[in-house]
Write a protein that holds these residues in place. Structure first.
Motif, PDB file in Angstrom:
ATOM      1  N   ALA A  22       0.837  -1.210   0.000  1.00 13.62           N
ATOM      2  CA  ALA A  22       0.000   0.000   0.000  1.00 13.62           C
ATOM      3  C   ALA A  22       0.865   1.251   0.000  1.00 13.62           C
ATOM      4  CB  ALA A  22      -0.933  -0.007   1.210  1.00 13.62           C
ATOM      5  N   GLN A  23       1.963   1.221   0.743  1.00  9.47           N
ATOM      6  CA  GLN A  23       2.877   2.363   0.782  1.00  9.47           C
ATOM      7  C   GLN A  23       3.518   2.581  -0.592  1.00  9.47           C
ATOM      8  OE1 GLN A  23       6.231   1.817   3.379  1.00  9.47           O
ATOM      9  NE2 GLN A  23       6.523   4.020   3.632  1.00  9.47           N
ATOM     10  N   GLN A  24       3.952   1.512  -1.231  1.00  8.40           N
ATOM     11  CA  GLN A  24       4.540   1.629  -2.562  1.00  8.40           C
ATOM     12  C   GLN A  24       3.527   2.151  -3.582  1.00  8.40           C
ATOM     13  OE1 GLN A  24       7.747   1.268  -3.633  1.00  8.40           O
ATOM     14  NE2 GLN A  24       8.205   1.137  -1.456  1.00  8.40           N
ATOM     15  N   ASP A  25       2.273   1.748  -3.414  1.00 11.59           N
ATOM     16  CA  ASP A  25       1.215   2.226  -4.299  1.00 11.59           C
ATOM     17  C   ASP A  25       1.057   3.739  -4.170  1.00 11.59           C
ATOM     18  OD1 ASP A  25      -0.818   1.729  -6.227  1.00 11.59           O
ATOM     19  OD2 ASP A  25      -2.338   1.897  -4.643  1.00 11.59           O
ATOM     20  N   ARG A  26       1.118   4.236  -2.938  1.00  9.74           N
ATOM     21  CA  ARG A  26       1.026   5.689  -2.732  1.00  9.74           C
ATOM     22  C   ARG A  26       2.213   6.414  -3.358  1.00  9.74           C
ATOM     23  NH1 ARG A  26      -0.889   3.689   2.251  1.00  9.74           N
ATOM     24  NH2 ARG A  26       1.157   3.934   3.233  1.00  9.74           N
ATOM     25  N   VAL A  27       3.395   5.825  -3.240  1.00 15.16           N
ATOM     26  CA  VAL A  27       4.590   6.429  -3.842  1.00 15.16           C
ATOM     27  C   VAL A  27       4.449   6.474  -5.362  1.00 15.16           C
ATOM     28  CG1 VAL A  27       7.060   6.072  -4.262  1.00 15.16           C
ATOM     29  CG2 VAL A  27       6.149   5.829  -1.950  1.00 15.16           C
ATOM     30  N   LEU A  28       3.978   5.378  -5.951  1.00 20.56           N
ATOM     31  CA  LEU A  28       3.802   5.326  -7.404  1.00 20.56           C
ATOM     32  C   LEU A  28       2.764   6.335  -7.883  1.00 20.56           C
ATOM     33  CD1 LEU A  28       3.995   1.498  -8.088  1.00 20.56           C
ATOM     34  CD2 LEU A  28       5.649   3.250  -8.745  1.00 20.56           C
ATOM     35  N   GLU A  29       1.687   6.506  -7.114  1.00 15.75           N
ATOM     36  CA  GLU A  29       0.680   7.507  -7.492  1.00 15.75           C
ATOM     37  C   GLU A  29       1.285   8.904  -7.500  1.00 15.75           C
ATOM     38  OE1 GLU A  29      -2.643   7.070  -4.862  1.00 15.75           O
ATOM     39  OE2 GLU A  29      -3.302   5.205  -5.799  1.00 15.75           O
ATOM     40  N   GLY A  30       2.103   9.209  -6.511  1.00 14.13           N
ATOM     41  CA  GLY A  30       2.760  10.513  -6.466  1.00 14.13           C
ATOM     42  C   GLY A  30       3.702  10.704  -7.639  1.00 14.13           C
ATOM     43  N   MET A  31       4.447   9.670  -7.972  1.00 16.65           N
ATOM     44  CA  MET A  31       5.369   9.762  -9.108  1.00 16.65           C
ATOM     45  C   MET A  31       4.604   9.913 -10.412  1.00 16.65           C
ATOM     46  SD  MET A  31       8.212   6.952  -7.991  1.00 16.65           S
ATOM     47  CE  MET A  31       9.377   7.324  -9.292  1.00 16.65           C
ATOM     48  N   GLN A  32       3.468   9.227 -10.526  1.00 12.93           N
ATOM     49  CA  GLN A  32       2.661   9.329 -11.737  1.00 12.93           C
ATOM     50  C   GLN A  32       2.148  10.754 -11.908  1.00 12.93           C
ATOM     51  OE1 GLN A  32      -0.966   7.023 -11.745  1.00 12.93           O
ATOM     52  NE2 GLN A  32      -0.946   6.850 -13.957  1.00 12.93           N
ATOM     53  N   ARG A  33       1.683  11.352 -10.814  1.00 15.93           N
ATOM     54  CA  ARG A  33       1.219  12.751 -10.897  1.00 15.93           C
ATOM     55  C   ARG A  33       2.348  13.675 -11.318  1.00 15.93           C
ATOM     56  NH1 ARG A  33      -0.120  13.134  -5.589  1.00 15.93           N
ATOM     57  NH2 ARG A  33      -1.167  11.183  -5.206  1.00 15.93           N
ATOM     58  N   LEU A  34       3.541  13.444 -10.772  1.00 20.14           N
ATOM     59  CA  LEU A  34       4.696  14.269 -11.121  1.00 20.14           C
ATOM     60  C   LEU A  34       5.058  14.119 -12.595  1.00 20.14           C
ATOM     61  CD1 LEU A  34       6.976  16.112 -10.036  1.00 20.14           C
ATOM     62  CD2 LEU A  34       8.296  14.029  -9.670  1.00 20.14           C
ATOM     63  N   LEU A  35       5.054  12.899 -13.102  1.00 20.98           N
ATOM     64  CA  LEU A  35       5.383  12.674 -14.510  1.00 20.98           C
ATOM     65  C   LEU A  35       4.361  13.316 -15.438  1.00 20.98           C
ATOM     66  CD1 LEU A  35       6.638   8.987 -14.400  1.00 20.98           C
ATOM     67  CD2 LEU A  35       7.967  11.030 -14.943  1.00 20.98           C
ATOM     68  N   ILE A  36       3.092  13.244 -15.078  1.00 18.18           N
ATOM     69  CA  ILE A  36       2.052  13.873 -15.900  1.00 18.18           C
ATOM     70  C   ILE A  36       2.244  15.381 -15.918  1.00 18.18           C
ATOM     71  CG2 ILE A  36      -0.428  14.383 -15.997  1.00 18.18           C
ATOM     72  CD1 ILE A  36      -0.884  11.477 -15.037  1.00 18.18           C
ATOM     73  N   GLU A  37       2.559  15.947 -14.757  1.00 20.00           N
ATOM     74  CA  GLU A  37       2.789  17.391 -14.684  1.00 20.00           C
ATOM     75  C   GLU A  37       3.999  17.793 -15.525  1.00 20.00           C
ATOM     76  OE1 GLU A  37       4.107  20.556 -11.268  1.00 20.00           O
ATOM     77  OE2 GLU A  37       2.725  18.959 -10.688  1.00 20.00           O
ATOM     78  N   GLN A  38       5.055  17.001 -15.468  1.00 16.77           N
ATOM     79  CA  GLN A  38       6.241  17.312 -16.263  1.00 16.77           C
ATOM     80  C   GLN A  38       5.962  17.172 -17.758  1.00 16.77           C
ATOM     81  OE1 GLN A  38       9.307  14.782 -14.698  1.00 16.77           O
ATOM     82  NE2 GLN A  38       9.845  16.225 -13.085  1.00 16.77           N
ATOM     83  N   ALA A  39       5.161  16.189 -18.137  1.00 20.21           N
ATOM     84  CA  ALA A  39       4.814  16.021 -19.552  1.00 20.21           C
ATOM     85  C   ALA A  39       4.025  17.229 -20.050  1.00 20.21           C
ATOM     86  CB  ALA A  39       4.018  14.743 -19.754  1.00 20.21           C
TER      87      ALA A  39
END
Length: 64
Positions: A22-39
């Protein structure tokens, strides 16, 4: 009694593993948001660069 102890140890291990997942899932969600913002930022910069080049009279840049 050791069977009960063994089962409890396994269940506590499963609970710890579930929490880690569950913790890793939260980390991945944060990274996904960051990547979308950078794109989005890259797309915006690309558009701005193309507009600046067009204003300079350099003609349309090669499409990639």
């Amino acid at each position: 009694m050791s069977l009960v102890t063994d089962l409890l140890d396994r269940l506590s291990g499963v609970a710890a593993l579930k929490e880690k997942i569950a913790q890793q899932d939260r980390v991945l969600e944060g990274m996904q948001r960051l990547l979308i913002e950078q794109a989005r930022d890259v797309a915006e910069l690309k558009g701005s660069l193309r507009a600046l080049l067009a204003l300079r009279g350099g003609g349309p840049p090669a499409v990639r």
